[in-house]
Scaffold this motif. Structure first.
Motif, PDB file in Angstrom:
ATOM      1  N   TRP A  84       0.840  -1.196   0.000  1.00 41.02           N
ATOM      2  CA  TRP A  84       0.000   0.000   0.000  1.00 41.02           C
ATOM      3  C   TRP A  84       0.881   1.255   0.000  1.00 41.02           C
ATOM      4  O   TRP A  84       0.645   2.199  -0.745  1.00 41.02           O
ATOM      5  CB  TRP A  84      -0.915  -0.052   1.214  1.00 41.02           C
ATOM      6  N   ALA A 130       0.901   3.852  -3.071  1.00 44.56           N
ATOM      7  CA  ALA A 130       0.416   5.211  -2.830  1.00 44.56           C
ATOM      8  C   ALA A 130       1.480   6.248  -3.172  1.00 44.56           C
ATOM      9  O   ALA A 130       1.186   7.298  -3.760  1.00 44.56           O
ATOM     10  CB  ALA A 130      -0.030   5.348  -1.375  1.00 44.56           C
ATOM     11  N   HIS A 143       1.849   6.471  -6.966  1.00 40.67           N
ATOM     12  CA  HIS A 143       0.713   7.127  -7.622  1.00 40.67           C
ATOM     13  C   HIS A 143       0.686   8.619  -7.327  1.00 40.67           C
ATOM     14  O   HIS A 143       0.360   9.436  -8.203  1.00 40.67           O
ATOM     15  CB  HIS A 143      -0.586   6.463  -7.155  1.00 40.67           C
ATOM     16  N   PHE A 181      -5.415   9.074  -2.288  1.00 41.71           N
ATOM     17  CA  PHE A 181      -4.912   7.745  -1.912  1.00 41.71           C
ATOM     18  C   PHE A 181      -3.596   7.902  -1.151  1.00 41.71           C
ATOM     19  O   PHE A 181      -2.525   7.566  -1.646  1.00 41.71           O
ATOM     20  CB  PHE A 181      -4.718   6.909  -3.181  1.00 41.71           C
ATOM     21  N   PRO A 222      -0.432   7.448   1.514  1.00 47.35           N
ATOM     22  CA  PRO A 222       0.258   6.269   2.048  1.00 47.35           C
ATOM     23  C   PRO A 222      -0.079   6.047   3.515  1.00 47.35           C
ATOM     24  O   PRO A 222      -0.405   7.000   4.240  1.00 47.35           O
ATOM     25  CB  PRO A 222       1.741   6.620   1.866  1.00 47.35           C
TER      26      PRO A 222
END
Length: 253
Positions: free
Chosen positions: A14, A18, A21, A26, A28
């Motif tokens: 994750w 994150a 991206h 979204f 982290p």
């Protein structure tokens, strides 16, 4: 023991996804955890590191959920034993029980808003009414399936009705009772949040979710969701520990 490495791996993936991206929608998990710490767990030692915001957010939500869950547990066990010990009453009540537990719990909240208006009584009532069915149905089934040989022994020993309930029927139904309690605990947490999303609520985790969403404070939204996940895990772990303590290892339902 593999669950912790799997959890760490999921959080690590994750974090990497994150950061790669780079979206504000979204964040982290490291940013979410830091924000949750500053928001709720950076208080003084005399307050067990809880901030004033934590007392206004977590305390009211847990209070409502605990009140609703305990009332549902007591009502479910008492009514379940009463229904389960009578074949005729069980046959009469079974269609009603199956109908009531099939209704999605959030669908009942508007009904309680109309009857009780917004506020804590409506929130606790909606939690109780939704969480009582798993305990009631499982307790009735457990009491109904008490070993006939144990009942015959109780009759031979001339145990009173109260003694049969305490020493034979309730212990026999305990595995099913705890299975119902675990389902009720999850429903109580869901209904607690759902009832706090409605207008008229001034505190609680659900209120924080709607308030942060209206201000486009997505980091607080994610922190509240993570807090709900942690609370759900801790409450379920605590109930499982009590179940193992009462039933003994290997007898959990």
């Amino acid at each position: 023991m593999l669950r912790w490495p799997v959890l760490v791996l999921a959080v690590a993936l994750w974090e990497v996804a994150a950061r790669a991206h780079g979206s504000v929608f979204f964040p982290p998990p490291s940013r979410i955890a830091r924000h949750a710490y500053e928001l709720w767990f950076s208080g003084p030692v005399r307050h067990v590191f809880l901030t004033d915001a934590a007392f206004d957010t977590i305390g009211p939500s847990l209070g409502r959920m605990a009140a609703g869950f305990l009332l549902a547990a007591v009502a479910g066990v008492v009514l379940g034993v009463a229904i389960g010990r009578s074949r005729r009453v069980y046959a009469l009540c079974d269609p009603v029980l199956q109908f009531a537990r099939a209704v999605p719990p959030p669908a009942l909240v508007p009904v309680f808003v109309v009857v009780l208006d917004f506020g804590t009584p409506m929130q606790i009532t909606s939690i109780v009414f939704s969480a009582v069915w798993p305990v009631l149905v499982n307790t009735a089934e457990g009491a109904r399936n008490t070993d006939p040989l144990r009942l015959e022994v109780a009759a031979a020993l001339r145990l009173t009705t109260a003694e049969r309930l305490w020493y034979v029927i309730v212990p026999s139904a305990l595995p099913r009772i705890f299975a119902g309690l675990r389902l009720s605990l999850s429903l109580a947490l869901i209904l607690m949040v759902f009832s706090e999303l409605l207008p008229g609520t001034e505190n609680g985790i659900g209120f924080i979710l709607t308030d942060a969403q209206s201000r486009s404070d997505l980091l607080t939204v994610w922190a509240a969701l993570a807090l709900l996940g942690v609370l759900g895990y801790l409450l379920n772990t605590g109930l499982l520990a009590i179940e193992k303590r009462v039933l003994g290892t290997g007898r959990t339902a």
